[in-house]
Design a protein around this motif. Structure first.
Motif, PDB file in Angstrom:
ATOM      1  N   PRO A 151       0.831  -1.211   0.000  1.00 49.14           N
ATOM      2  CA  PRO A 151       0.000   0.000   0.000  1.00 49.14           C
ATOM      3  C   PRO A 151       0.863   1.256   0.000  1.00 49.14           C
ATOM      4  O   PRO A 151       1.880   1.326   0.692  1.00 49.14           O
ATOM      5  CB  PRO A 151      -0.813  -0.124   1.295  1.00 49.14           C
ATOM      6  N   GLY A 152       0.465   2.233  -0.805  1.00 46.11           N
ATOM      7  CA  GLY A 152       1.213   3.476  -0.883  1.00 46.11           C
ATOM      8  C   GLY A 152       2.405   3.433  -1.805  1.00 46.11           C
ATOM      9  O   GLY A 152       3.038   4.459  -2.068  1.00 46.11           O
ATOM     10  N   VAL A 153       2.725   2.257  -2.329  1.00 44.14           N
ATOM     11  CA  VAL A 153       3.869   2.095  -3.233  1.00 44.14           C
ATOM     12  C   VAL A 153       3.382   2.128  -4.677  1.00 44.14           C
ATOM     13  O   VAL A 153       2.401   1.454  -5.021  1.00 44.14           O
ATOM     14  CB  VAL A 153       4.600   0.756  -2.958  1.00 44.14           C
ATOM     15  N   VAL A 154       4.054   2.900  -5.516  1.00 46.30           N
ATOM     16  CA  VAL A 154       3.667   2.993  -6.918  1.00 46.30           C
ATOM     17  C   VAL A 154       4.141   1.750  -7.665  1.00 46.30           C
ATOM     18  O   VAL A 154       5.329   1.402  -7.623  1.00 46.30           O
ATOM     19  CB  VAL A 154       4.266   4.256  -7.578  1.00 46.30           C
TER      20      VAL A 154
ATOM     21  N   LEU B 224     -11.589  -2.654 -11.488  1.00 47.95           N
ATOM     22  CA  LEU B 224     -11.390  -2.800 -10.045  1.00 47.95           C
ATOM     23  C   LEU B 224     -11.841  -1.547  -9.311  1.00 47.95           C
ATOM     24  O   LEU B 224     -12.470  -1.632  -8.250  1.00 47.95           O
ATOM     25  CB  LEU B 224      -9.919  -3.093  -9.762  1.00 47.95           C
ATOM     26  N   ARG B 225     -11.554  -0.383  -9.869  1.00 46.74           N
ATOM     27  CA  ARG B 225     -11.981   0.871  -9.249  1.00 46.74           C
ATOM     28  C   ARG B 225     -13.501   0.944  -9.109  1.00 46.74           C
ATOM     29  O   ARG B 225     -14.013   1.447  -8.101  1.00 46.74           O
ATOM     30  CB  ARG B 225     -11.483   2.052 -10.079  1.00 46.74           C
ATOM     31  N   LYS B 226     -14.208   0.469 -10.111  1.00 38.81           N
ATOM     32  CA  LYS B 226     -15.665   0.517 -10.060  1.00 38.81           C
ATOM     33  C   LYS B 226     -16.210  -0.327  -8.917  1.00 38.81           C
ATOM     34  O   LYS B 226     -17.290  -0.058  -8.397  1.00 38.81           O
ATOM     35  CB  LYS B 226     -16.249   0.027 -11.393  1.00 38.81           C
TER      36      LYS B 226
ATOM     37  N   ILE C  66      -7.629   3.520  -5.655  1.00 37.54           N
ATOM     38  CA  ILE C  66      -6.421   3.314  -6.466  1.00 37.54           C
ATOM     39  C   ILE C  66      -6.092   4.624  -7.172  1.00 37.54           C
ATOM     40  O   ILE C  66      -6.883   5.120  -7.969  1.00 37.54           O
ATOM     41  CB  ILE C  66      -6.605   2.191  -7.490  1.00 37.54           C
ATOM     42  N   GLU C  67      -4.939   5.160  -6.877  1.00 42.76           N
ATOM     43  CA  GLU C  67      -4.527   6.456  -7.416  1.00 42.76           C
ATOM     44  C   GLU C  67      -3.599   6.275  -8.610  1.00 42.76           C
ATOM     45  O   GLU C  67      -2.706   5.421  -8.597  1.00 42.76           O
ATOM     46  CB  GLU C  67      -3.827   7.260  -6.324  1.00 42.76           C
ATOM     47  N   THR C  68      -3.823   7.073  -9.638  1.00 40.66           N
ATOM     48  CA  THR C  68      -2.951   7.079 -10.803  1.00 40.66           C
ATOM     49  C   THR C  68      -1.794   8.047 -10.569  1.00 40.66           C
ATOM     50  O   THR C  68      -2.013   9.202 -10.195  1.00 40.66           O
ATOM     51  CB  THR C  68      -3.708   7.513 -12.070  1.00 40.66           C
TER      52      THR C  68
ATOM     53  N   GLY D 256       2.588   4.790 -12.800  1.00 43.59           N
ATOM     54  CA  GLY D 256       1.714   3.630 -12.628  1.00 43.59           C
ATOM     55  C   GLY D 256       0.594   3.916 -11.662  1.00 43.59           C
ATOM     56  O   GLY D 256      -0.011   4.994 -11.694  1.00 43.59           O
ATOM     57  N   TYR D 257       0.336   2.968 -10.758  1.00 37.28           N
ATOM     58  CA  TYR D 257      -0.778   3.084  -9.820  1.00 37.28           C
ATOM     59  C   TYR D 257      -0.317   2.722  -8.409  1.00 37.28           C
ATOM     60  O   TYR D 257       0.665   1.993  -8.214  1.00 37.28           O
ATOM     61  CB  TYR D 257      -1.903   2.126 -10.207  1.00 37.28           C
ATOM     62  N   LYS D 258      -1.069   3.227  -7.406  1.00 33.76           N
ATOM     63  CA  LYS D 258      -0.799   2.829  -6.029  1.00 33.76           C
ATOM     64  C   LYS D 258      -2.120   2.753  -5.263  1.00 33.76           C
ATOM     65  O   LYS D 258      -3.093   3.454  -5.581  1.00 33.76           O
ATOM     66  CB  LYS D 258       0.154   3.804  -5.358  1.00 33.76           C
ATOM     67  N   LEU D 259      -2.142   1.878  -4.265  1.00 34.76           N
ATOM     68  CA  LEU D 259      -3.302   1.733  -3.397  1.00 34.76           C
ATOM     69  C   LEU D 259      -3.213   2.782  -2.288  1.00 34.76           C
ATOM     70  O   LEU D 259      -2.186   2.889  -1.605  1.00 34.76           O
ATOM     71  CB  LEU D 259      -3.349   0.328  -2.792  1.00 34.76           C
TER      72      LEU D 259
END
Length: 263
Positions: free
Chosen positions: A209-212, A241-243, A250-252, A257-260
């Motif tokens: 979590p929190g890691v890109v 998954l976001r839906k 989940i942040e872009t 990339g993405y991170k939780l």
């Protein structure tokens, strides 16, 4: 469909238990070629020539994996995929003749786990099938009974219970809870139905979590791609998954990339 006799980097398998595959393809030549090539690898293959027959066959038999062509008569592959997703989380591989963005996006948004562009060599098709089946049957590391070399992602193995009664293996992010042992996901106390691919993706995020996490890493660890894959698969699965778990979860991170999000 090109039915290659050369196995390349994929050795001819000996499937211990017959894996049942339903192929829905309207082109008789391609349909027969796919059936014969997969049967040569030990799979049990049934076929259907249109979307409605494919839906009926799916409901009549318990298949381990479905291969759906995009352009089908009666009921197209996208519509068929959506209908199946209303009833089942069975792995679905879409086949597209064009492979353009519209076909790919439509198929993945409908709930497909992966796609291939025709013509496709048999070893590539088999490799994709193996990957989907591994994703559908994986167990988290904490449930392994014997040490094993794992080629997939290292999933969290947190086994803790606090004074508040948090179940073992439970990870909590705001209103989202992920049980890495029971492979259950809840949002606001309600269960969230995820496909095997979506679950693996979420577990990958929850492990860091929190890691890109960049798209190439996710392709490797979630989709088990040993070759260059199309990152649109990642983007569309993240969208799905976001839906289900909340768009803000989940942040872009543009360009990376993405991170939780933790909280």
């Amino acid at each position: 469909m090109s039915v290659s006799e050369q196995v390349g980097g994929v050795s001819a398998p000996r499937v211990p238990d017959p894996v049942s595959v339903l192929v829905v393809e309207d082109d008789a030549t391609i349909r027969r070629a796919v059936q014969l090539s997969l049967e040569r690898y030990g799979y049990q293959v049934e076929v259907a020539a249109n979307g409605l027959d494919g839906l009926e066959a799916f409901r009549a038999g318990g298949y381990d994996l479905l291969i759906l062509d995009v352009m089908l008569p009666e009921l197209d592959g996208i519509g068929l995929c959506r209908r199946i997703r209303e009833e089942s989380l069975v792995p679905i591989l879409m086949m597209s003749a064009r492979g353009d963005a519209l076909d790919v996006v439509s198929g993945l948004e409908a709930g497909a786990d992966d796609y291939v562009v025709k013509p496709v060599d048999t070893p590539v098709l088999v490799a994709r099938i193996r990957t989907l089946l591994r994703r559908a049957t994986f167990r988290p590391a904490a449930q392994e009974t014997t040490p094993a070399r794992r080629s997939g992602p290292a999933h969290p193995t947190i086994i803790s219970s606090d004074a508040g009664g948090t179940p073992p293996g439970e990870l909590v992010f705001g209103d989202l809870s992920v049980n890495t042992l029971g492979l259950e996901v809840h949002r606001g106390g309600r269960p969230v139905p995820l496909t095997p691919t979506e679950l693996r993706l979420l577990l990958e995020f929850a492990a860091a979590p929190g890691v890109v996490l960049d798209r190439r890493r996710l392709l490797r660890d979630v989709w088990d791609y040993g070759w260059e894959g199309d990152t649109r698969v990642v983007d569309l699965c993240v969208l799905r998954l976001r839906k289900k778990i909340g768009a803000e979860r989940i942040e872009t991170v543009r360009g990376f990339g993405y991170k939780l999000v933790r909280d």
